[in-house]
Design a protein around this motif. Structure first.
Motif, short mmCIF file in Angstrom:
data_model
loop_
_atom_site.label_atom_id
_atom_site.label_comp_id
_atom_site.label_asym_id
_atom_site.label_seq_id
_atom_site.Cartn_x
_atom_site.Cartn_y
_atom_site.Cartn_z
N GLN A 20 -63.46 72.55 14.76
CA GLN A 20 -63.61 73.20 16.07
C GLN A 20 -64.84 72.64 16.76
O GLN A 20 -65.87 72.38 16.13
CB GLN A 20 -63.75 74.71 15.88
N HIS B 142 -65.47 84.46 16.77
CA HIS B 142 -65.55 84.42 15.30
C HIS B 142 -64.23 83.94 14.71
O HIS B 142 -64.22 83.14 13.75
CB HIS B 142 -65.90 85.81 14.78
N ASP B 143 -63.13 84.40 15.26
CA ASP B 143 -61.81 83.98 14.77
C ASP B 143 -61.57 82.49 14.95
O ASP B 143 -60.72 81.91 14.26
CB ASP B 143 -60.71 84.75 15.50
N GLU B 144 -62.29 81.86 15.87
CA GLU B 144 -62.09 80.44 16.18
C GLU B 144 -63.00 79.53 15.37
O GLU B 144 -62.92 78.30 15.50
CB GLU B 144 -62.34 80.19 17.68
N GLU C 130 -65.78 88.72 18.82
CA GLU C 130 -64.74 88.80 17.79
C GLU C 130 -63.76 87.64 17.92
O GLU C 130 -63.36 87.04 16.92
CB GLU C 130 -64.01 90.13 17.88
N ARG C 131 -63.39 87.34 19.16
CA ARG C 131 -62.48 86.21 19.39
C ARG C 131 -63.12 84.89 18.97
O ARG C 131 -62.48 84.04 18.35
CB ARG C 131 -62.09 86.14 20.87
N SER D 41 -66.17 92.23 22.32
CA SER D 41 -64.78 91.81 22.15
C SER D 41 -64.66 90.29 22.11
O SER D 41 -63.94 89.72 21.27
CB SER D 41 -63.93 92.38 23.28
N ARG E 102 -67.74 96.95 20.79
CA ARG E 102 -66.39 96.95 21.37
C ARG E 102 -65.96 98.40 21.60
O ARG E 102 -66.02 99.23 20.69
CB ARG E 102 -65.42 96.25 20.45
N TRP F 147 -72.86 83.41 11.82
CA TRP F 147 -71.80 83.33 10.81
C TRP F 147 -71.90 81.96 10.11
O TRP F 147 -72.64 81.08 10.54
CB TRP F 147 -70.43 83.45 11.46
N ARG G 175 -63.98 77.34 12.60
CA ARG G 175 -63.31 76.62 11.51
C ARG G 175 -63.76 75.15 11.56
O ARG G 175 -64.21 74.66 12.61
CB ARG G 175 -61.80 76.69 11.66
#
Length: 266
Positions: free
Chosen positions: A42, A35-37, A32-33, A29, A256, A118, A39
């Motif tokens: 960052q 990965h969303d960050e 995943e968070r 979980s 997850r 990633w 950019r």
């Protein structure tokens, strides 16, 4: 993390594996968070702070922080950094970066460990192939972790995927057993000879984690004493999952959960 363990190989009971599964669900979980960050702009330090907060909010403890003096809760390895990169408040991600995040936690005394790679933005074709091959190699290694097989079968399955593309296989840093310690025996190399090595039994738990390079196999440890880099400066990818071996085959623990494991009698 990919540091060889020490000690004897342990067989886990069903209730112990369920605690590891809960730890693994926490990590999946959080990844995943994270990965969303990802950019441009960052910092890896902010990613580390977020990961630690989320681990502790889940009533777990970061496995990495303080381990042999490691200063952070995740490893962030970028481009030619293979593994064990140290997050920093001044290290900013840029478009085109290849980013590997390795994370571990302890829940009720039991560990889970996993990693993903990633890119920031759309990758070049060769980088996309590297990432896909490293993930597929992890899956091949996991599929080979069947009762009655040997650890050489796992390593050979991983290595075969690298050879399909001519990628370098990182050899000094390997997968490992896992349980009440993050690094337990046995070591699980990402190369090997079929039919060789320890016979796999139900109840064994492994962190299987191939690291492939676009160039050669060779790596070195940077001056910080932690960050592992490719010797030729080529890009590197890293995938890892924690599994339990059952009579029916490998059981993936770092996924997850649809509903988190019960916090009752575990």
């Amino acid at each position: 993390m990919a540091i060889p363990g020490a000690g004897t190989v342990t067989i886990k009971r069903a209730e112990e594996i369920e605690r590891m599964r809960h730890a693994g669900a926490i990590l999946a979980s959080i990844l995943e968070r994270l990965h969303d960050e990802l950019r441009p702009g960052q910092t890896t330090g902010r990613l580390d702070a977020l990961a630690e907060r989320l681990i502790r909010e889940a009533d777990a403890v970061p496995s990495f922080k303080g381990y042999r003096g490691f200063p952070a809760s995740i490893c962030t390895s970028i481009n030619d950094e293979v593994v064990h990169g140290i997050p920093s408040p001044t290290r900013r991600l840029v478009e085109g970066d290849l980013v590997s995040i390795d994370i571990g936690c302890i829940w009720r005394d039991w560990h889970a460990d996993c990693a993903r790679t990633w890119t920031i933005g759309r990758p070049a074709r060769e980088v996309e192939v590297l990432i896909d091959a490293t993930r597929r190699a992890m899956e091949a290694g996991i599929a080979a972790a069947m009762p009655g097989n040997r650890l050489g079968d796992v390593g050979a399955a991983i290595e075969a995927v690298a050879h399909e593309h001519g990628f370098g296989v990182v050899r000094p840093f390997v997968g490992h057993g896992i349980g009440t310690s993050m690094h337990e025996e046995p070591q699980v190399p990402n190369y090997g000879k079929p039919g060789s090595g320890l016979r796999i039994e139900a109840g064994m738990c492994f962190a299987i984690e191939p690291m492939f390079n676009l160039g050669g196999d060779d790596v070195y440890v940077d001056d910080d004493g932690w960050t592992v880099r490719t010797a030729d400066g080529s890009l590197s990818a890293h995938f890892e999952n924690t599994i339990a071996v059952t009579d029916a085959g490998p059981d993936l623990l770092t996924v997850r959960a649809v509903e988190s494991a019960s916090e009752g009698p575990l």
